[in-house]
Enzyme design. Structure first.
Site, mmCIF file in Angstrom:
data_model
loop_
_atom_site.group_PDB
_atom_site.id
_atom_site.type_symbol
_atom_site.label_atom_id
_atom_site.label_comp_id
_atom_site.label_asym_id
_atom_site.label_seq_id
_atom_site.Cartn_x
_atom_site.Cartn_y
_atom_site.Cartn_z
ATOM 1 N N ALA A 98 -36.820 44.591 -73.322
ATOM 2 C CA ALA A 98 -36.815 45.951 -73.876
ATOM 3 C C ALA A 98 -35.402 46.525 -73.814
ATOM 4 O O ALA A 98 -34.516 45.954 -73.178
ATOM 5 C CB ALA A 98 -37.751 46.850 -73.072
ATOM 6 N N LYS A 99 -35.200 47.624 -74.468
ATOM 7 C CA LYS A 99 -33.954 48.397 -74.324
ATOM 8 C C LYS A 99 -34.254 49.807 -74.789
ATOM 9 O O LYS A 99 -35.121 50.027 -75.644
ATOM 10 C CB LYS A 99 -32.853 47.796 -75.205
ATOM 11 C CG LYS A 99 -31.460 48.171 -74.762
ATOM 12 C CD LYS A 99 -31.100 47.402 -73.500
ATOM 13 C CE LYS A 99 -29.653 47.265 -73.256
ATOM 14 N NZ LYS A 99 -29.372 46.149 -72.341
#
Ligand code: GLU
Length: 407
Positions: A98-99
């Protein structure tokens, strides 16, 4: 995103994966775009764009940092979330990728504004994060203070303390010893091993580091301890050479907020730093530092990517044809997320490790990944970047195949 997709395409082809795998692997699973209102200290209300991209949850909860930077957009957040997916798989952490981020220039925020922005961003993404869902961490422009505010915002909403919702927290809130320096420590380990494989003695080898923040500074400290000579460092405004030790230049930097003007040093531009005649170059700042325009003049024999995506595909091709050994980002800077994983495990167990345990476990996970990449590169006659992507991508593809498709 184009670069990340091109790297994935190549890995899928080299692994001879079916088109169905390309379709699933090239698609981010969940994207949240939020508006983050901020009340400035003078009463004005401003709106900022925030994102959280959960690129993959196939191998476990998604994991990745939160970036506060004026240039962040959805496209880049997706690309960075994709890279986190391969990074976690390459190092065998039980995570997807994720980011997140907010498009804001943190330099313009007071401490109180930073706190309000962090808390509001956290509350906007609250429904999709959690220790079993998606675990944020620091990235460019955020640090352990932001993680403390995120942990508190989540916990207040839950009604009880949930330290495992973020990693990179202060130690007293359930952080892990060794997390602050972990990315830089990992960069140093990767540098040492790449030098050894190239037959270069790390003792006395010279290093130039672009970026003197969370990654660059700690890499400099660790490399100096290993006997290498750090000859140049830089921040966004430019760099210096000619200092005697990392501690000396760090003290000046802390006291003056700039590198330039440090007694006895010479100023250089960030571009000149890339072109220094050194054994090792470490880009540890932002993306796209090594491009078609800058790559051909690089004289270092080894480039270790402390930053995420510091090299464009054209820059990469030039370095490869010039015989420069590139240690790719998803391997070189994986020390951060590896120790994030240890922090999450410690929070789950409420049992905290010694600094030595953290160091030993980081070393063994990273060394395993380095050896696997090296073996894959030799066996398939590909670059380290290609080998690292092949390993990461194949593990996600296999997990996806075994889980099957619902319904
Ligand atoms: N932001 C770091 C990275 O890009 C760390 C992520 C994490 O610890 O979750 O790898």
């Amino acid at each position: 995103m184009a670069t990340a997709l091109a790297q994935l395409r190549r890995a899928v082809e080299q692994l001879e994966l079916p088109e169905n795998d390309w379709n699933t692997l090239s698609t981010p699973r969940r994207i949240l775009e939020v508006a983050v209102p901020l009340r400035r200290d003078d009463g004005r209300v401003e709106m900022y764009k925030g994102y959280r991209v959960q690129y993959s949850t196939t191998r476990g909860p998604s994991k990745g940092g939160v970036r506060f930077h004026q240039d962040i957009d959805l496209d880049e957040t997706i690309a960075l979330a994709m890279l986190m997916t391969w990074k976690c798989a390459l190092t065998n952490l039980p995570y997807g990728g994720a980011k997140g981020g907010v498009a804001v220039d943190v330099q313009t925020l007071s401490l109180a504004e930073n706190e309000r922005l962090t808390r509001r961003y956290t509350s906007e993404i609250l429904p999709i994060i959690g220790p079993e869902r998606d675990i944020p961490a620091p990235d460019v422009g955020t640090d352990e203070r932001n993680m403390a505010w995120m942990m508190d915002t989540y916990s207040v909403n839950a009604g009880f303390s949930v330290p495992g919702v973020v990693t990179g927290k202060p130690i007293v809130l359930g952080g892990s010893l060794g997390r602050t320096s972990a990315t830089g420590d990992g960069v140093a380990i990767a540098t040492r091993e790449a030098l050894k494989l190239r037959g270069i003695d790390p003792e006395g080898a010279t290093v130039a580091i672009q970026g003197f923040g969370k990654v660059g500074y700690w890499a400099a400290v660790a490399l100096e301890k290993m006997g290498l000579k750090v000859v140049a460092v830089s921040d966004v405004y430019g760099g210096v050479t000619g200092f005697n030790s990392v501690a000396e230049i760090w003290d000046y930097y802390r006291a003056n907020g700039t590198l330039s003007g440090a007694p006895g040093t010479d100023s250089i531009t960030n571009q000149e730093l890339l072109w220094l005649d050194v054994d090792v170059l470490i880009p540890a700042a932002l993306a796209d530092a090594i491009t078609k325009a800058t790559a051909s003049q690089i004289k270092a024999r080894i480039v270790v990517e402390g930053a995420n995506a510091p090299t464009t595909p054209e820059g990469d091709a030039i370095m490869n044809s010039n015989g420069i050994q590139v240690v790719p980002d998803i391997l070189a800077n994986s020390g951060g997320v590896i120790v994030s994983y240890f922090e999450w495990v410690q929070d789950k167990q409420n049992y905290f490790w010694s600094a030595q345990d953290v160091r030993d476990n980081l070393n063994s996970i990273l060394m395993k990944a380095i050896i696997e990449v090296e073996e894959m590169a030799a066996f398939k006659k590909v670059t380290w970047r290609e080998a690292a992507h092949m390993l990461g991508v194949s593990r996600v593809a296999e997990a996806h195949r075994l889980r099957g498709l619902y319904p």
